[in-house]
Design a protein around this motif. Structure first.
Motif, short mmCIF file in Angstrom:
data_model
loop_
_atom_site.label_atom_id
_atom_site.label_comp_id
_atom_site.label_asym_id
_atom_site.label_seq_id
_atom_site.Cartn_x
_atom_site.Cartn_y
_atom_site.Cartn_z
N VAL A 237 4.12 -8.91 5.44
CA VAL A 237 4.24 -9.54 3.88
C VAL A 237 2.82 -8.61 3.29
O VAL A 237 3.04 -8.37 2.03
CB VAL A 237 3.57 -11.13 3.94
N ALA A 238 1.75 -8.23 3.70
CA ALA A 238 0.80 -7.47 3.03
C ALA A 238 1.35 -6.20 2.85
O ALA A 238 1.12 -5.62 1.40
CB ALA A 238 -0.25 -7.27 4.04
N ASP A 239 2.13 -5.33 3.63
CA ASP A 239 2.74 -4.17 3.38
C ASP A 239 3.81 -4.37 2.13
O ASP A 239 3.79 -3.36 1.02
CB ASP A 239 3.49 -3.74 4.46
N ALA A 240 4.49 -5.34 2.09
CA ALA A 240 5.51 -5.89 0.91
C ALA A 240 4.87 -6.00 -0.28
O ALA A 240 5.27 -5.23 -1.22
CB ALA A 240 6.47 -7.06 1.41
N ARG A 241 3.74 -6.61 -0.13
CA ARG A 241 3.03 -6.99 -1.57
C ARG A 241 2.35 -5.59 -2.10
O ARG A 241 2.50 -5.39 -3.14
CB ARG A 241 1.63 -7.91 -1.04
N PRO B 5 -3.81 -1.25 -6.86
CA PRO B 5 -4.60 -2.34 -6.21
C PRO B 5 -5.35 -3.33 -7.34
O PRO B 5 -5.65 -4.80 -6.92
CB PRO B 5 -5.79 -1.61 -5.55
N ALA B 6 -5.49 -2.74 -8.45
CA ALA B 6 -6.24 -3.75 -9.04
C ALA B 6 -5.23 -4.99 -9.69
O ALA B 6 -5.78 -6.06 -10.12
CB ALA B 6 -6.53 -3.02 -10.69
#
Ligand SMILES: *Cc1c(COP(=O)(O)O)cnc(C)c1O
Length: 440
Positions: free
Chosen positions: A209-213, A220-221
């Motif tokens: 999920v974090a990789d997809a996000r 990053p901002a």
């Protein structure tokens, strides 16, 4: 943060007592474990008449040493001044018991900051109110705790917030598809996960999920935060911040409180990520009260003992139940098919199987009810994570309002019993399950 960390001490404490003893966080280059630090971290007895334990600070407001000090403290509260507050102002914002509790909770999650709340739901509601705008889309894993689904779907929905979901066990492709659908609807406000999901025990691949996000938000901002409800396995058996989550939320009512005698919640993360949540809590007053915070301090002293014992007993009980002729199957994280995606997520994310599991009996509602009504030690109640073993019937209780079709999808059948193992003697529990199964 507690003021006892501040070498200059709080300006509201008389001068003679201004220099609290520094906390010992390591010895001989070895970082001390949370289990050790739970007995003293963040509290200096010299600030409280030498009391070994922190008193319960029943006060609505705090006296300023000078007008200038009062102004400075308010500058922190309103965000005009950076860094942790230097002094206490008013009990809707914070208090000594809550600050000590927040410091100690942070140690378990190895994170900068924590906020505590009057319930798990007020923690979740305050966090979402702080981070989500009208027109935003929330991407969430399914199923969620029923009240969280209501909050996102029905309450935030009234303010123009939409949602898109993916099933808890989803692959990276399915997660990407949810991001695509969400992007077409509007700005993604946050990604909200619950793992393992209640009552199916399905794990979410937090890292995927974090990789997809990150892939959908290269800057990053402007990344929507990944928030996860870690109530079932945290803080001992799953540390989601290490796998890419930004904020961890808790119902501290469960394993953290651990004695089924309080209701509270928590949110943990970096200080920057928590700043808007703190500000929202200051505004709407969803902070935990001093007495509950004090009870949680007592609970945290035995957190590792209780969770370890409950986890060991659950493994014994499940091993016994698995082969019983009255049992159809058992949904326990310790028995995952090693070839499955769930087992892969478990190996990467979890260090223990927990003590809450699903038991599918042979038969239907009548058999499940007879089993529940025959239990003599195990109590028939919803909730989990307490010292006592609890059993409930999701289809007829916590998930009664879920439509039949959705129940089928989620495997919430009439023969399903949810069990949360406590700290009783495991053989006594097995004897109770044995006689209750015989009565079916
Ligand atoms: C109990 C629970 C909540 C809600 O917490 P309260 O303390 O009852 O408000 C949220 N999420 C999960 C997974 C829970 O089990």
């Amino acid at each position: 943060m507690t003021r006892s960390h501040d070498p200059n001490g709080p300006a509201t404490i008389p001068t003679a007592r201004r220099r609290p003893k520094a906390d010992v966080l390591e010895l001989g280059g070895r970082k001390l474990k949370p289990a050790t630090l739970m007995m003293g971290h963040g509290f200096d007895p010299a600030l409280s008449e030498g009391a070994l334990k922190p008193p319960i600070f029943l006060t609505s407001t705090f006296v300023f040493e000078s007008a200038a000090a009062g102004k400075r403290f308010f500058e922190h509260i309103t965000g005009k001044r950076e860094g942790p507050a230097e002094g206490l102002v008013y009990s809707r914002f914070n208090g000594p018991d809550q600050e000590i509790l927040e410091d100690r909770l942070s140690l378990w999650e190895e994170v900068e900051d924590a906020l505590t709340f009057s319930s798990g739901m007020s923690a979740i509601a305050t966090t979402l109110l702080a981070l989500v705008q009208p027109g935003d889309v929330i991407i969430h894993s399914s199923p969620l705790y029923a009240a969280t689904e209501t909050l996102i779907g029905r309450i935030l929905g009234r303010f123009g917030v939409q949602w898109v979901d993916f099933p808890a066990g989803a692959s990276r492709q399915e997660i990407d598809a949810a991001f695509e659908r969400a992007k077409a609807l509007g700005r993604i406000g946050c990604v909200y996960l619950e793992s393992p999901a209640n009552p199916t025990n399905q794990l979410v691949d937090i890292a995927a999920v974090a990789d997809a996000r990150d892939a959908f938000h290269p800057d990053p901002a402007s990344r929507p935060p990944v928030i996860i409800d870690n109530t079932f396995l945290g803080p001992l058996w799953q540390k989601p911040l290490k796998h890419g989550a930004d904020l961890v939320v808790y119902s501290l009512t469960k394993y953290a409180g651990g004695h089924s005698d309080l209701v509270a919640g928590g949110v943990l993360g970096s200080r920057a990520m928590l700043a808007p949540v703190r500000s929202m809590r200051n505004t709407i007053g969803t902070i935990t009260d001093p007495h509950t915070a004090w009870m949680l301090l007592r609970s945290l002293e035995t957190l590792e003992l209780r969770m370890t014992r409950a986890g060991e007993s659950a493994a014994k009980v499940c091993t016994w139940l698995k082969d019983h002729p009255g049992v159809e199957r058992i949904g326990y994280l310790g028995f995952l098919d090693p070839e499955s995606r769930q087992a892969d997520i478990y190996r990467r994310h979890c260090t223990g199987a927990g003590s809450t599991f699903s038991l599918y009996l042979k038969g239907g509602e009548a058999e499940a009810f007879r089993f529940l009504d025959s239990l003599k030690i195990v109590k028939l109640a919803v909730s989990l994570g307490g010292t006592e073993t609890l059993a409930s019937h999701p289809a007829a209780m916590t998930h009664l309002s879920v439509p039949d079709e959705r129940k089928r999808q989620l495997d919430i059948s009439d023969n399903l019993v949810r069990i949360s193992i406590g700290v009783e003697d495991a053989d006594d529990l097995i004897a109770d399950f044995d006689q209750a199964l015989a009565a079916v």
